[in-house]
Scaffold this motif. Structure first.
Motif, PDB file in Angstrom:
ATOM      1  N   ASN A   1       9.775  27.102  46.966  1.00  0.00           N
ATOM      2  CA  ASN A   1      11.414  27.258  46.172  1.00  0.00           C
ATOM      3  C   ASN A   1      10.888  26.585  45.414  1.00  0.00           C
ATOM      4  OD1 ASN A   1      12.372  29.730  47.400  1.00  0.00           O
ATOM      5  ND2 ASN A   1      12.031  28.849  49.158  1.00  0.00           N
ATOM      6  N   LEU A   2      10.680  25.425  45.498  1.00  0.00           N
ATOM      7  CA  LEU A   2      11.285  23.466  44.691  1.00  0.00           C
ATOM      8  C   LEU A   2      10.044  23.386  43.594  1.00  0.00           C
ATOM      9  CD1 LEU A   2      13.011  22.095  48.071  1.00  0.00           C
ATOM     10  CD2 LEU A   2      13.918  23.435  46.642  1.00  0.00           C
ATOM     11  N   LEU A   3      11.276  22.938  42.233  1.00  0.00           N
ATOM     12  CA  LEU A   3       9.810  22.802  40.742  1.00  0.00           C
ATOM     13  C   LEU A   3      10.024  21.055  42.341  1.00  0.00           C
ATOM     14  CD1 LEU A   3      12.438  23.875  38.125  1.00  0.00           C
ATOM     15  CD2 LEU A   3      10.308  24.974  39.348  1.00  0.00           C
ATOM     16  N   PRO A   4       8.484  21.315  41.809  1.00  0.00           N
ATOM     17  CA  PRO A   4       7.406  20.207  42.285  1.00  0.00           C
ATOM     18  C   PRO A   4       7.892  18.448  41.568  1.00  0.00           C
ATOM     19  CG  PRO A   4       6.089  21.461  41.293  1.00  0.00           C
ATOM     20  CD  PRO A   4       7.436  22.013  41.440  1.00  0.00           C
ATOM     21  N   VAL A   5       8.388  18.780  39.850  1.00  0.00           N
ATOM     22  CA  VAL A   5       8.497  17.427  39.088  1.00  0.00           C
ATOM     23  C   VAL A   5      10.533  17.345  39.230  1.00  0.00           C
ATOM     24  CG1 VAL A   5       6.260  18.265  37.996  1.00  0.00           C
ATOM     25  CG2 VAL A   5       9.507  19.212  37.451  1.00  0.00           C
ATOM     26  N   LEU A   6      10.874  18.255  39.729  1.00  0.00           N
ATOM     27  CA  LEU A   6      12.876  17.437  40.029  1.00  0.00           C
ATOM     28  C   LEU A   6      12.372  17.241  41.351  1.00  0.00           C
ATOM     29  CD1 LEU A   6      14.085  20.385  38.244  1.00  0.00           C
ATOM     30  CD2 LEU A   6      13.397  18.041  37.363  1.00  0.00           C
ATOM     31  N   THR A   7      13.760  16.217  41.276  1.00  0.00           N
ATOM     32  CA  THR A   7      14.238  15.783  43.082  1.00  0.00           C
ATOM     33  C   THR A   7      15.213  16.555  43.815  1.00  0.00           C
ATOM     34  OG1 THR A   7      16.281  14.705  41.882  1.00  0.00           O
ATOM     35  CG2 THR A   7      13.842  13.132  42.114  1.00  0.00           C
ATOM     36  N   ALA A   8      15.365  16.896  44.960  1.00  0.00           N
ATOM     37  CA  ALA A   8      15.744  17.309  45.553  1.00  0.00           C
ATOM     38  C   ALA A   8      17.581  17.958  44.522  1.00  0.00           C
ATOM     39  CB  ALA A   8      16.594  16.850  46.689  1.00  0.00           C
ATOM     40  N   LEU A   9      17.782  16.259  44.492  1.00  0.00           N
ATOM     41  CA  LEU A   9      18.953  16.796  43.069  1.00  0.00           C
ATOM     42  C   LEU A   9      18.931  17.370  42.191  1.00  0.00           C
ATOM     43  CD1 LEU A   9      22.037  14.975  43.471  1.00  0.00           C
ATOM     44  CD2 LEU A   9      21.455  13.947  41.812  1.00  0.00           C
ATOM     45  N   GLU A  10      18.549  17.518  41.675  1.00  0.00           N
ATOM     46  CA  GLU A  10      17.609  17.981  39.866  1.00  0.00           C
ATOM     47  C   GLU A  10      17.836  19.134  40.293  1.00  0.00           C
ATOM     48  OE1 GLU A  10      16.063  14.355  38.069  1.00  0.00           O
ATOM     49  OE2 GLU A  10      14.738  15.818  39.193  1.00  0.00           O
ATOM     50  N   ASN A  11      16.252  19.683  41.265  1.00  0.00           N
ATOM     51  CA  ASN A  11      16.693  21.070  41.440  1.00  0.00           C
ATOM     52  C   ASN A  11      18.254  21.957  42.053  1.00  0.00           C
ATOM     53  OD1 ASN A  11      13.927  22.558  42.572  1.00  0.00           O
ATOM     54  ND2 ASN A  11      13.555  20.399  42.692  1.00  0.00           N
ATOM     55  N   VAL A  12      18.547  21.145  42.697  1.00  0.00           N
ATOM     56  CA  VAL A  12      20.240  21.570  42.716  1.00  0.00           C
ATOM     57  C   VAL A  12      20.931  21.795  41.914  1.00  0.00           C
ATOM     58  CG1 VAL A  12      22.563  21.625  44.409  1.00  0.00           C
ATOM     59  CG2 VAL A  12      20.068  21.116  45.298  1.00  0.00           C
ATOM     60  N   GLU A  13      20.816  21.388  40.393  1.00  0.00           N
ATOM     61  CA  GLU A  13      21.712  20.756  39.582  1.00  0.00           C
ATOM     62  C   GLU A  13      20.692  21.538  38.715  1.00  0.00           C
ATOM     63  OE1 GLU A  13      22.919  16.514  37.046  1.00  0.00           O
ATOM     64  OE2 GLU A  13      22.130  16.124  38.937  1.00  0.00           O
ATOM     65  N   TYR A  14      19.651  21.848  38.635  1.00  0.00           N
ATOM     66  CA  TYR A  14      18.821  23.037  37.793  1.00  0.00           C
ATOM     67  C   TYR A  14      19.597  24.292  37.156  1.00  0.00           C
ATOM     68  CZ  TYR A  14      16.071  25.597  34.746  1.00  0.00           C
ATOM     69  OH  TYR A  14      15.332  26.579  34.376  1.00  0.00           O
TER      70      TYR A  14
ATOM     71  N   ALA B   1      26.416  18.962  43.165  1.00  0.00           N
ATOM     72  CA  ALA B   1      25.320  19.121  44.071  1.00  0.00           C
ATOM     73  C   ALA B   1      24.771  17.764  44.849  1.00  0.00           C
ATOM     74  CB  ALA B   1      24.204  18.415  42.783  1.00  0.00           C
ATOM     75  N   LEU B   2      25.709  16.975  44.922  1.00  0.00           N
ATOM     76  CA  LEU B   2      25.831  15.902  46.009  1.00  0.00           C
ATOM     77  C   LEU B   2      26.926  16.307  46.984  1.00  0.00           C
ATOM     78  CD1 LEU B   2      25.960  12.107  43.344  1.00  0.00           C
ATOM     79  CD2 LEU B   2      24.544  13.598  45.496  1.00  0.00           C
ATOM     80  N   ALA B   3      27.766  16.952  46.610  1.00  0.00           N
ATOM     81  CA  ALA B   3      28.707  17.593  47.920  1.00  0.00           C
ATOM     82  C   ALA B   3      27.521  18.614  49.080  1.00  0.00           C
ATOM     83  CB  ALA B   3      30.058  18.118  47.404  1.00  0.00           C
ATOM     84  N   ILE B   4      27.487  19.873  48.173  1.00  0.00           N
ATOM     85  CA  ILE B   4      26.333  20.506  48.404  1.00  0.00           C
ATOM     86  C   ILE B   4      25.386  20.402  49.552  1.00  0.00           C
ATOM     87  CG2 ILE B   4      25.123  21.253  46.782  1.00  0.00           C
ATOM     88  CD1 ILE B   4      26.895  23.427  48.771  1.00  0.00           C
ATOM     89  N   LEU B   5      24.508  18.483  49.404  1.00  0.00           N
ATOM     90  CA  LEU B   5      23.175  18.306  49.719  1.00  0.00           C
ATOM     91  C   LEU B   5      23.910  17.713  51.178  1.00  0.00           C
ATOM     92  CD1 LEU B   5      21.098  16.558  47.264  1.00  0.00           C
ATOM     93  CD2 LEU B   5      20.046  18.705  48.638  1.00  0.00           C
ATOM     94  N   GLY B   6      25.170  17.327  50.863  1.00  0.00           N
ATOM     95  CA  GLY B   6      26.612  16.784  51.851  1.00  0.00           C
ATOM     96  C   GLY B   6      25.341  17.703  52.857  1.00  0.00           C
ATOM     97  N   GLU B   7      26.602  18.952  52.360  1.00  0.00           N
ATOM     98  CA  GLU B   7      26.349  20.040  53.571  1.00  0.00           C
ATOM     99  C   GLU B   7      25.904  20.358  54.067  1.00  0.00           C
ATOM    100  OE1 GLU B   7      29.458  23.176  52.942  1.00  0.00           O
ATOM    101  OE2 GLU B   7      30.076  22.436  50.459  1.00  0.00           O
ATOM    102  N   VAL B   8      24.423  20.611  53.889  1.00  0.00           N
ATOM    103  CA  VAL B   8      23.360  20.908  54.425  1.00  0.00           C
ATOM    104  C   VAL B   8      22.874  19.752  55.130  1.00  0.00           C
ATOM    105  CG1 VAL B   8      23.092  22.981  52.361  1.00  0.00           C
ATOM    106  CG2 VAL B   8      21.634  20.796  52.509  1.00  0.00           C
ATOM    107  N   GLY B   9      23.028  19.111  54.887  1.00  0.00           N
ATOM    108  CA  GLY B   9      22.444  17.441  55.816  1.00  0.00           C
ATOM    109  C   GLY B   9      21.979  16.573  54.675  1.00  0.00           C
ATOM    110  N   LEU B  10      21.950  16.758  53.944  1.00  0.00           N
ATOM    111  CA  LEU B  10      20.432  15.992  52.926  1.00  0.00           C
ATOM    112  C   LEU B  10      21.105  15.447  52.117  1.00  0.00           C
ATOM    113  CD1 LEU B  10      17.993  18.971  52.732  1.00  0.00           C
ATOM    114  CD2 LEU B  10      18.144  16.784  54.130  1.00  0.00           C
ATOM    115  N   ALA B  11      22.399  14.289  51.985  1.00  0.00           N
ATOM    116  CA  ALA B  11      22.254  13.561  51.127  1.00  0.00           C
ATOM    117  C   ALA B  11      22.190  12.660  51.235  1.00  0.00           C
ATOM    118  CB  ALA B  11      24.183  13.048  51.573  1.00  0.00           C
ATOM    119  N   GLU B  12      21.028  12.255  52.333  1.00  0.00           N
ATOM    120  CA  GLU B  12      20.144  11.008  51.400  1.00  0.00           C
ATOM    121  C   GLU B  12      18.950  11.420  50.833  1.00  0.00           C
ATOM    122  OE1 GLU B  12      20.406  10.810  56.416  1.00  0.00           O
ATOM    123  OE2 GLU B  12      21.437  12.417  54.475  1.00  0.00           O
TER     124      GLU B  12
END
Ligand SMILES: Nc1ncnc2c1ncn2[C@@H]1O[C@H](COP(=O)(O)OP(=O)(O)OP(=O)(O)O)[C@@H](O)[C@H]1O
Ligand SMILES: [Mg+2]
Lengths: 415, 225
Positions: free
Chosen positions: B95-108, B124-135
């Protein structure tokens, strides 16, 4: 971060995700740009040198002043008396290395039993040295002394066909500009070799005063030939305009070398064209390679484009992304190539390539040493690189269009 | 007003003169804030149905209405715009764009929407927190597990506040623990954000978790519980 910067970031990272392939592509772009720059530097540099050499060995100067119409109809019936005003102007021009008068006409040369039609050229032995290398082309005997009205300089080949020797007596018969017969005896003082067969078998140089008598010219001359210190075309044309202001254009014509030697211009054009054909073939081969890699890069990412489309990315943005990737690759390659090509060219500017002994007859028949000179300028370094850059982006249009036209469902279906 | 309504939806694939009917007249209505599973055996038409609802493909016959707007006749560019504003997607894998980080994928997606940098990063950071992947924000996808990647994909699907998230077998590549966690997450987001989730599956454990279950067989709805 604007969406352009996002596009930039995506493109940049995409370029480097297959480092090996991108580097190979960049290298081939750089290679072609370098070859392009270097070839252009060689062409321009060699042509400049070639022109100066050809003008020297042909002893024609870089700029000529004739009686009007002489260029189209070069006969003894078109001649002029250089005005004092013109001569003063020429003496005072700091840009000039020298100028020399010439009297020229056809005649028949006889030595003993042998005779041959020749071109008789009257020179001022002193002024001539500022314009042509004739004095240095003497291989046997001596150059003309300023007051030597009996002496003649004969081309090496002509000497042979007349079966003459140095010191021999030579009779010249001419038609004067009045239509009467002119005749005089001379003594062969020196033998010259320009390297141009047509000159070495036809020319006889005499003192201009003897020649004026031979053709009943009085103070008339056939032409003035001029040589500049810095013989760029721009300077030549500038001087031409200045001269046209000094003389009566109804009576005299002023011609720069491309005008009085149009066949040399033709030769240079032909030489450039064959160079450019070679470059075009090279460019096509490389373009095909680049097309191939970009197409591969697009095809193997089909699924990814499906994801991008499903997220709501506009197809034209995908198009832009691929073009940007191609632009990046071409930009890096073209820049590296321009630097490399300029570097090699700069070296050759200092150390011309010597090709003597190889198949360079076509050059030697023009009296050109088989040395390859280079010239470097901003234009020579930048324009070829821009062509490569433009071509790189042009090539990417098709793969980019393919990527933009992908159907999301089909794209997501792959892999 | 229903969120999604399909009328007599048909899709026939043509493969070298052979016609493969994938959907044969599907009438389905989905309301806002539903948590709906589409179940059925392989080849029953689940993927086809989701693609048609999401405007990724066009039906052979019938219509799809999104908030009573007919979407089947929109051009490619309008469909892309519609997906950008209203629909999030989660696929089975990659699903994810391999050249972007998790954060950038969400920001896209927010970037495409033109949301300002500060707000984008914060959301983006808030939602990554919600899905438990902040770090994991600055990780690239190839350094994350399948379950983590799917969570990022869900985060990306939801971050732009769409009406609808379409997930085609989102758990198919996950083990049962990761599947369960992903479903918990989706359910949580469904409640907290009021976003409709429609996901396909043929895993009975996943079907159990749905609020509503639509069964497909041979391209037709044959059960709605
Ligand atoms: N692009 C396509 N071209 C041709 N036939 C297709 C295409 N996509 C799907 N089909 C066919 O349409 C029918 C329905 O496919 P679909 O992918 O919607 O089923 P599914 O329920 O998602 O199956 P699965 O559980 O295997 O994912 C199948 O018979 C399939 O072979
Ligand atoms: Mg499927």
């Amino acid at each position: 971060m604007s969406s352009l910067r996002l596009l930039m970031k995506l493109a940049w990272r995409n370029v480097w995700r297959n480092r090996r392939r991108s580097l190979i592509t960049i290298a081939s772009v750089a290679f072609s740009a370098a070859i392009l720059v270097f070839t252009e530097a060689l062409l321009v540099g060699s042509h400049e040198q070639m022109v100066l050499q050809v003008l020297d060995t042909h002893g024609v100067g870089q700029l000529q002043i004739h009686a009007r119409g002489y260029q189209d109809d070069p006969t003894i019936f078109r001649s002029f008396v250089p005005s004092a005003k013109l001569l003063r102007f020429l003496k005072g021009d700091r840009e000039l290395r020298g100028f020399a008068p010439r009297v020229q006409g056809e005649g028949l040369a006889e030595v003993g039993q042998e005779s041959k039609g020749v071109m008789v050229v009257g020179i001022d032995p002193e002024l001539e040295q500022g314009v042509t290398p004739l004095a240095a082309e003497i291989v046997t005997g001596d150059y003309l002394e300023p007051n030597d009205l009996q002496g003649a300089l004969v081309g090496e080949r002509l000497l042979k066909s007349l079966k003459a020797k140095i010191g021999a007596s030579l009779a010249l018969v001419t038609q004067t500009r009045r239509g009467t017969l002119g005749a005089a005896r001379f003594q062969i003082r020196g033998i010259f070799r320009t390297g141009v067969p047509a000159l070495d078998e036809n020319l006889i140089y005499l003192n201009i005063k003897s020649t004026q008598r031979l053709f009943a010219f009085g103070d008339r001359v056939t032409m003035l030939i001029l040589k500049l210190r810095d013989p760029t075309l721009a300077k030549l044309n500038h001087l031409k305009r200045a001269l046209l202001a000094q003389v009566n254009p109804q009576k005299l014509e002023v011609l720069t070398w491309p005008e009085f030697m149009p066949e040399l211009v033709q030769f240079l054009r032909f030489d450039s064209a064959s160079g450019y054909v070679f470059l075009l073939i090279l460019l096509l081969v490389i373009a095909f390679g680049v097309l191939n890699t970009i197409l591969m890069a697009v095809l193997e990412r089909t699924r990814e484009f499906g994801v991008l489309l499903s997220l709501g990315t506009q197809p034209r943005r995908i198009f832009g992304m691929i073009l940007l990737e191609a632009l990046l690759i071409s930009l890096i390659g073209a820049t590296a190539g321009a630097l490399l090509g300029s570097g090699v060219s700069a070296y050759v500017v200092q150390h011309p390539i010597n090709l003597s002994g190889s198949s360079m007859e076509s050059f030697e028949s023009w009296g050109i040493k088989p040395l390859f000179y280079a010239k470097l300028s901003w234009g020579i370094a930048v324009y070829p690189a821009l062509i490569v850059l433009g071509l790189g982006v042009l090539i990417a249009l098709w793969p980019a269009l393919r990527a933009a036209r992908i159907e999301p469902v089909e794209a997501l279906h792959t892999r | 007003m229903s969120l999604i309504r399909t009328e007599g939806l048909e899709k026939i694939y043509r493969l070298d003169h052979v016609e493969v009917p994938a959907l044969r007249g599907v009438d389905l209505t989905i309301e806002g804030e539903e948590f709906l599973a589409i179940a059925g055996p392989s080849g029953s038409g689940k993927t086809t149905l989701l693609n048609l609802i999401g405007g990724l493909d066009r039906p052979t016959a019938g219509q799809v209405f999104l908030e009573e707007q007919e979407i089947t006749r929109l051009n490619k560019s309008r469909l892309a715009e519609l997906r950008l504003r209203k629909i999030g997607f989660v696929f089975q894998a990659y699903n994810l764009l391999p050249v972007l980080t998790a954060l950038e994928n969400v920001e896209y997606v927010m970037l495409l929407q033109g949301i300002a940098a500060g707000e984008r990063r914060q959301r983006a950071l808030a939602i990554l927190g919600e899905v438990g992947l902040a770090e994991y924000a600055n990780r690239f996808p190839n350094l994350m597990s399948g379950g983590q990647q799917q969570r990022v994909a869900v985060a990306r699907a939801i971050v732009a506040q769409p009406k609808l998230v379409l997930a085609d077998e989102p758990t198919a590549n996950l083990d049962s623990t990761a599947s369960s966690e992903l479903l918990d997450l989706m359910r949580q987001l469904n409640r907290d954000h009021g976003v409709t989730f429609v996901f396909s599956t043929h895993d009975p454990l996943v079907m159990e978790r749905a609020e509503r279950l639509v069964r497909l067989r041979d391209g037709k709805v044959f059960g709605d519980e």
